[in-house]
Write a protein that holds these residues in place. Structure first.
Motif, PDB file in Angstrom:
ATOM      1  N   VAL A   8       0.848  -1.208   0.000  1.00  0.00           N
ATOM      2  CA  VAL A   8       0.000   0.000   0.000  1.00  0.00           C
ATOM      3  C   VAL A   8       0.879   1.252   0.000  1.00  0.00           C
ATOM      4  O   VAL A   8       0.637   2.196  -0.757  1.00  0.00           O
ATOM      5  N   THR A   9       1.913   1.258   0.837  1.00  0.00           N
ATOM      6  CA  THR A   9       2.817   2.412   0.916  1.00  0.00           C
ATOM      7  C   THR A   9       3.462   2.689  -0.436  1.00  0.00           C
ATOM      8  O   THR A   9       3.459   3.825  -0.919  1.00  0.00           O
ATOM      9  N   ASN A  10       4.010   1.658  -1.056  1.00  0.00           N
ATOM     10  CA  ASN A  10       4.690   1.832  -2.341  1.00  0.00           C
ATOM     11  C   ASN A  10       3.737   2.273  -3.438  1.00  0.00           C
ATOM     12  O   ASN A  10       4.089   3.116  -4.268  1.00  0.00           O
ATOM     13  N   ALA A  11       2.529   1.720  -3.449  1.00  0.00           N
ATOM     14  CA  ALA A  11       1.543   2.107  -4.468  1.00  0.00           C
ATOM     15  C   ALA A  11       1.192   3.583  -4.350  1.00  0.00           C
ATOM     16  O   ALA A  11       1.093   4.293  -5.361  1.00  0.00           O
ATOM     17  N   LEU A  12       1.026   4.064  -3.116  1.00  0.00           N
ATOM     18  CA  LEU A  12       0.655   5.466  -2.915  1.00  0.00           C
ATOM     19  C   LEU A  12       1.822   6.409  -3.169  1.00  0.00           C
ATOM     20  O   LEU A  12       1.636   7.496  -3.722  1.00  0.00           O
ATOM     21  N   GLY A  24       2.684  14.020  -6.263  1.00  0.00           N
ATOM     22  CA  GLY A  24       2.223  14.895  -5.196  1.00  0.00           C
ATOM     23  C   GLY A  24       2.281  14.284  -3.812  1.00  0.00           C
ATOM     24  O   GLY A  24       2.208  14.991  -2.820  1.00  0.00           O
ATOM     25  N   VAL A  25       2.402  12.953  -3.731  1.00  0.00           N
ATOM     26  CA  VAL A  25       2.445  12.289  -2.423  1.00  0.00           C
ATOM     27  C   VAL A  25       3.841  12.457  -1.820  1.00  0.00           C
ATOM     28  O   VAL A  25       4.844  12.148  -2.446  1.00  0.00           O
ATOM     29  N   THR A  26       3.889  12.977  -0.586  1.00  0.00           N
ATOM     30  CA  THR A  26       5.172  13.188   0.086  1.00  0.00           C
ATOM     31  C   THR A  26       5.411  12.226   1.234  1.00  0.00           C
ATOM     32  O   THR A  26       6.547  11.948   1.592  1.00  0.00           O
ATOM     33  N   ASP A  27       4.325  11.691   1.824  1.00  0.00           N
ATOM     34  CA  ASP A  27       4.487  10.776   2.956  1.00  0.00           C
ATOM     35  C   ASP A  27       3.273   9.868   3.063  1.00  0.00           C
ATOM     36  O   ASP A  27       2.152  10.284   2.783  1.00  0.00           O
ATOM     37  N   VAL A  28       3.531   8.623   3.478  1.00  0.00           N
ATOM     38  CA  VAL A  28       2.462   7.647   3.695  1.00  0.00           C
ATOM     39  C   VAL A  28       2.725   6.962   5.027  1.00  0.00           C
ATOM     40  O   VAL A  28       3.825   6.476   5.270  1.00  0.00           O
ATOM     41  N   GLN A  29       1.715   6.941   5.892  1.00  0.00           N
ATOM     42  CA  GLN A  29       1.804   6.253   7.181  1.00  0.00           C
ATOM     43  C   GLN A  29       0.654   5.244   7.255  1.00  0.00           C
ATOM     44  O   GLN A  29      -0.507   5.623   7.103  1.00  0.00           O
ATOM     45  N   VAL A  30       1.002   3.975   7.484  1.00  0.00           N
ATOM     46  CA  VAL A  30      -0.001   2.918   7.556  1.00  0.00           C
ATOM     47  C   VAL A  30      -0.049   2.362   8.974  1.00  0.00           C
ATOM     48  O   VAL A  30       0.977   1.993   9.527  1.00  0.00           O
ATOM     49  N   VAL A  55      -2.120   9.841   4.170  1.00  0.00           N
ATOM     50  CA  VAL A  55      -1.339  10.251   3.011  1.00  0.00           C
ATOM     51  C   VAL A  55      -1.170  11.758   3.066  1.00  0.00           C
ATOM     52  O   VAL A  55      -2.156  12.494   3.189  1.00  0.00           O
ATOM     53  N   SER A  56       0.066  12.229   2.970  1.00  0.00           N
ATOM     54  CA  SER A  56       0.349  13.664   2.948  1.00  0.00           C
ATOM     55  C   SER A  56       0.888  14.040   1.578  1.00  0.00           C
ATOM     56  O   SER A  56       1.563  13.249   0.923  1.00  0.00           O
ATOM     57  N   GLY A  57       0.584  15.273   1.163  1.00  0.00           N
ATOM     58  CA  GLY A  57       1.104  15.751  -0.109  1.00  0.00           C
ATOM     59  C   GLY A  57       0.274  16.892  -0.660  1.00  0.00           C
ATOM     60  O   GLY A  57      -0.558  17.473   0.031  1.00  0.00           O
ATOM     61  N   GLU A  58       0.522  17.187  -1.916  1.00  0.00           N
ATOM     62  CA  GLU A  58      -0.163  18.269  -2.619  1.00  0.00           C
ATOM     63  C   GLU A  58      -1.085  17.693  -3.686  1.00  0.00           C
ATOM     64  O   GLU A  58      -0.750  16.699  -4.328  1.00  0.00           O
ATOM     65  N   ASN A  59      -2.232  18.338  -3.873  1.00  0.00           N
ATOM     66  CA  ASN A  59      -3.173  17.964  -4.931  1.00  0.00           C
ATOM     67  C   ASN A  59      -3.563  16.498  -4.879  1.00  0.00           C
ATOM     68  O   ASN A  59      -3.563  15.815  -5.904  1.00  0.00           O
ATOM     69  N   LEU A  60      -3.882  15.998  -3.683  1.00  0.00           N
ATOM     70  CA  LEU A  60      -4.267  14.600  -3.542  1.00  0.00           C
ATOM     71  C   LEU A  60      -5.714  14.415  -3.999  1.00  0.00           C
ATOM     72  O   LEU A  60      -6.611  15.042  -3.472  1.00  0.00           O
TER      73      LEU A  60
END
Length: 68
Positions: free
Chosen positions: A19-23, A28-34, A43-48
Motif C-alpha cells: 500500500v505504501t509503495n503504491a501510494l 504529489g504524495v510526500t508521505d504515507v503512514q499505515v 497520506v500527505s502531499g499536494e493535490n491529492l
C-alpha cells in the motif's frame, strides 16, 4: 494536505509495504503512514485526488472503505 483512508484487506507488513509503495508512486504524495491495527492510511502531499488514491490502493489488491 492530508487524507486519511480506511483500507480493508491488510494483514501483515507485506501488505503495509504494498500500500505504501503504491501510494508513494502517485504524483504529489510526500508521505504515507499505515497503521495495520486500525487499518488507517494517512497520506500527505499536494493535490491529492480521492479517486487516484483509491485506484492506487485497489490496484495493489486492497479495498478502500472510506477517504476523509
Amino acid at each position: 494536505m492530508k487524507k486519511t483512508m480506511l483500507v480493508e484487506g491488510m494483514s501483515c507488513n507485506h501488505c503495509v509495504m504494498a500500500v505504501t509503495n503504491a501510494l508513494k508512486e502517485l504524483e504529489g504524495v510526500t508521505d504515507v503512514q499505515v497503521d495495520l491495527d486500525s487499518k488507517k492510511v494517512e497520506v500527505s502531499g499536494e493535490n491529492l485526488m480521492d479517486e487516484s488514491l483509491k485506484e492506487a490502493v485497489e490496484e495493489a489488491g486492497y479495498d478502500v472503505v472510506e477517504i476523509k
